[in-house]
Design a protein around this motif. Structure first.
Motif, PDB file in Angstrom:
ATOM      1  N   GLU A  69     -14.535  10.319  -2.796  1.00  0.00           N
ATOM      2  CA  GLU A  69     -13.628  10.928  -3.760  1.00  0.00           C
ATOM      3  C   GLU A  69     -12.259  11.054  -3.102  1.00  0.00           C
ATOM      4  OE1 GLU A  69     -15.056  14.821  -4.655  1.00  0.00           O
ATOM      5  OE2 GLU A  69     -14.820  15.561  -2.603  1.00  0.00           O
ATOM      6  N   GLY A  70     -11.232  11.300  -3.909  1.00  0.00           N
ATOM      7  CA  GLY A  70      -9.920  11.437  -3.312  1.00  0.00           C
ATOM      8  C   GLY A  70      -8.856  11.760  -4.332  1.00  0.00           C
ATOM      9  N   ARG A  71      -7.620  11.712  -3.856  1.00  0.00           N
ATOM     10  CA  ARG A  71      -6.467  11.968  -4.698  1.00  0.00           C
ATOM     11  C   ARG A  71      -5.300  11.138  -4.187  1.00  0.00           C
ATOM     12  NH1 ARG A  71      -4.431  17.442  -7.534  1.00  0.00           N
ATOM     13  NH2 ARG A  71      -6.367  16.929  -8.586  1.00  0.00           N
ATOM     14  N   LEU A  72      -4.536  10.615  -5.125  1.00  0.00           N
ATOM     15  CA  LEU A  72      -3.370   9.805  -4.817  1.00  0.00           C
ATOM     16  C   LEU A  72      -2.154  10.418  -5.504  1.00  0.00           C
ATOM     17  CD1 LEU A  72      -2.004   7.111  -3.836  1.00  0.00           C
ATOM     18  CD2 LEU A  72      -2.670   6.166  -6.056  1.00  0.00           C
ATOM     19  N   THR A  73      -1.098  10.642  -4.731  1.00  0.00           N
ATOM     20  CA  THR A  73       0.164  11.141  -5.286  1.00  0.00           C
ATOM     21  C   THR A  73       1.241  10.092  -5.050  1.00  0.00           C
ATOM     22  OG1 THR A  73      -0.433  13.436  -4.854  1.00  0.00           O
ATOM     23  CG2 THR A  73       1.894  12.970  -5.229  1.00  0.00           C
ATOM     24  N   PHE A  74       1.926   9.730  -6.126  1.00  0.00           N
ATOM     25  CA  PHE A  74       2.913   8.661  -6.065  1.00  0.00           C
ATOM     26  C   PHE A  74       4.228   9.152  -6.669  1.00  0.00           C
ATOM     27  CE2 PHE A  74       5.079   5.162  -8.235  1.00  0.00           C
ATOM     28  CZ  PHE A  74       5.274   4.293  -7.189  1.00  0.00           C
ATOM     29  N   VAL A  75       5.333   8.935  -5.943  1.00  0.00           N
ATOM     30  CA  VAL A  75       6.644   9.360  -6.422  1.00  0.00           C
ATOM     31  C   VAL A  75       7.621   8.200  -6.271  1.00  0.00           C
ATOM     32  CG1 VAL A  75       8.546  10.992  -6.173  1.00  0.00           C
ATOM     33  CG2 VAL A  75       6.193  11.746  -5.741  1.00  0.00           C
ATOM     34  N   GLN A  86       7.435   7.145  -2.328  1.00  0.00           N
ATOM     35  CA  GLN A  86       6.594   7.926  -1.417  1.00  0.00           C
ATOM     36  C   GLN A  86       5.191   7.998  -2.002  1.00  0.00           C
ATOM     37  OE1 GLN A  86       9.078  11.555  -1.241  1.00  0.00           O
ATOM     38  NE2 GLN A  86       9.292  11.141   0.943  1.00  0.00           N
ATOM     39  N   GLN A  87       4.227   7.849  -1.132  1.00  0.00           N
ATOM     40  CA  GLN A  87       2.844   7.883  -1.578  1.00  0.00           C
ATOM     41  C   GLN A  87       1.978   8.586  -0.549  1.00  0.00           C
ATOM     42  OE1 GLN A  87       0.685   4.279  -3.164  1.00  0.00           O
ATOM     43  NE2 GLN A  87      -0.442   4.587  -1.287  1.00  0.00           N
ATOM     44  N   GLN A  88       1.176   9.503  -1.012  1.00  0.00           N
ATOM     45  CA  GLN A  88       0.191  10.165  -0.157  1.00  0.00           C
ATOM     46  C   GLN A  88      -1.197   9.936  -0.752  1.00  0.00           C
ATOM     47  OE1 GLN A  88       3.029  12.249  -1.171  1.00  0.00           O
ATOM     48  NE2 GLN A  88       4.015  11.380   0.639  1.00  0.00           N
ATOM     49  N   LEU A  89      -2.120   9.560   0.097  1.00  0.00           N
ATOM     50  CA  LEU A  89      -3.488   9.291  -0.332  1.00  0.00           C
ATOM     51  C   LEU A  89      -4.464  10.037   0.556  1.00  0.00           C
ATOM     52  CD1 LEU A  89      -5.537   7.565  -2.039  1.00  0.00           C
ATOM     53  CD2 LEU A  89      -5.462   5.932  -0.145  1.00  0.00           C
ATOM     54  N   HIS A  90      -5.411  10.713  -0.071  1.00  0.00           N
ATOM     55  CA  HIS A  90      -6.507  11.355   0.657  1.00  0.00           C
ATOM     56  C   HIS A  90      -7.824  10.845   0.092  1.00  0.00           C
ATOM     57  CE1 HIS A  90      -8.934  14.315   2.764  1.00  0.00           C
ATOM     58  NE2 HIS A  90      -9.540  14.564   1.608  1.00  0.00           N
ATOM     59  N   ASP A 104      -6.391  10.088   5.512  1.00  0.00           N
ATOM     60  CA  ASP A 104      -5.109  10.418   4.894  1.00  0.00           C
ATOM     61  C   ASP A 104      -4.090   9.343   5.238  1.00  0.00           C
ATOM     62  OD1 ASP A 104      -5.278  13.375   3.783  1.00  0.00           O
ATOM     63  OD2 ASP A 104      -6.363  13.337   5.687  1.00  0.00           O
ATOM     64  N   SER A 105      -3.242   9.043   4.257  1.00  0.00           N
ATOM     65  CA  SER A 105      -2.161   8.098   4.502  1.00  0.00           C
ATOM     66  C   SER A 105      -0.883   8.628   3.904  1.00  0.00           C
ATOM     67  CB  SER A 105      -2.485   6.726   3.909  1.00  0.00           C
ATOM     68  OG  SER A 105      -2.415   6.773   2.495  1.00  0.00           O
ATOM     69  N   ASP A 106       0.209   8.239   4.516  1.00  0.00           N
ATOM     70  CA  ASP A 106       1.551   8.619   4.061  1.00  0.00           C
ATOM     71  C   ASP A 106       2.409   7.369   4.162  1.00  0.00           C
ATOM     72  OD1 ASP A 106       3.996   9.693   3.498  1.00  0.00           O
ATOM     73  OD2 ASP A 106       3.891  11.311   4.966  1.00  0.00           O
ATOM     74  N   TYR A 107       2.834   6.875   3.006  1.00  0.00           N
ATOM     75  CA  TYR A 107       3.558   5.611   2.940  1.00  0.00           C
ATOM     76  C   TYR A 107       4.911   5.851   2.275  1.00  0.00           C
ATOM     77  CZ  TYR A 107       4.654   0.856   1.266  1.00  0.00           C
ATOM     78  OH  TYR A 107       5.262  -0.344   0.990  1.00  0.00           O
TER      79      TYR A 107
END
Length: 296
Positions: A69-75, A86-90, A104-107
């Motif tokens: 499971e996870g969550r993706l935040t995209f701006v 900017q993108q954060q993925l867990h 975790d990733s931070d792109y």
């Protein structure tokens, strides 16, 4: 936008996980992006926005993962002559032996709107342990381009003519669908691998005329199209894709109904939060440099 995970119980799992992370990073970068050189007239009304996706396990294969499971935040922000992404993925996975892994990733990238240059940074960690950063700057001309990596090691890689940066790549996908095409295969450079451009193969599937079924009023009046994208690393001997994804693209570049195929398992992404972001009140009159004026 994208990615990371590198749990390593055996040498084979290390290789599998690294391929998974790189593919995950490369694939997700494309979701929700949009501007640059297109195969047809670019779609109108592209929108800077913030989107949050809930990721849930949809299928498992023969690998080690049994739950995920996870969550993706995209701006995506409009910076006048460039797009800032900017993108954060867990992602949390559980293996057959009960071992849990949090990745975790931070792109982040800054991409010129004329498709001529890209500044990129990709960080990832697994269970709190950081992997080497990938960072650098790339420039494109009509005849080709070059990427200069500053991390994890300093080196340069040539980019073939026609290579698109992430926003330009997604614009090409949307524009091709609007032009009635059924497939395209533009190379992509997104800064998620240390070896240069990736090959992509894009299938353009069913189109939906407005009003489109969605809980978000700003998206309902727009047309949409299902697409499937496979990503290949031409520098390896692997014949199969390193990552595959499907999604529904709205004509303003926003994506929903994600289907992320990592081989060992698949995640379905649901758009849970969405809002449009403001555009700059005033931008300089001067245009960004064209590709032929960018240094290599």
């Amino acid at each position: 936008m994208h990615a990371v995970m590198d749990p390593s119980l055996t040498a084979r799992r290390i290789r599998v996980r690294r391929a998974f992370h790189r593919g995950m990073m490369a694939g997700m970068v494309a979701v929700g992006l949009w501007h640059g050189q297109a195969l047809a007239a670019p779609p109108a009304g592209m929108a800077a926005h913030r989107a949050v996706y809930d990721l849930a396990l949809s299928a498992v294969g023969n690998g080690d993962v049994v739950t995920a499971e996870g969550r993706l935040t995209f701006v995506l922000s409009d910076m006048c002559t460039a797009w800032s992404t900017q993108q954060q993925l867990h992602v949390r996975t559980v293996g057959r032996g009960g071992d849990e892994h949090d990745s975790d990733s931070d792109y982040a990238v800054l991409e010129d709107k004329d498709g001529s240059s890209l500044i990129f940074r990709a960080d990832q960690s697994e269970n709190g342990q950081s992997s080497p950063r990938i960072a650098g700057e790339a420039h494109m001309r009509p005849s080709g381009g070059r990427v200069h990596y500053t991390a994890p090691s300093v080196h340069d890689v040539a980019l073939p003519a026609g290579t698109l940066f992430p926003v330009a790549h997604t614009t090409s996908v949307i524009a091709a669908g609007q032009a009635g095409r059924t497939e395209i295969a533009p190379p992509l450079f997104d800064g998620t691998v240390e070896t240069g451009a990736l090959n992509t193969y894009v299938l353009l599937l069913a189109r939906e005329a407005p009003p489109v079924a969605t809980p978000f009023a700003a998206l309902a009046p727009l047309g949409a199209q299902r697409v499937h994208i496979a990503y290949y690393n031409p520098t390896t001997r692997d014949m199969g894709p390193i990552f595959e994804q499907g999604m529904r693209y709205f004509t303003n570049g926003v994506a929903d109904r994600l289907d992320l195929d990592f081989g060992q398992f698949r995640l379905a992404g649901t758009l849970r939060e969405f809002r449009l972001l403001p555009v700059p009140d005033h931008c300089p009159a001067s245009a960004p440099l064209s590709p032929q004026h960018q240094p290599l």
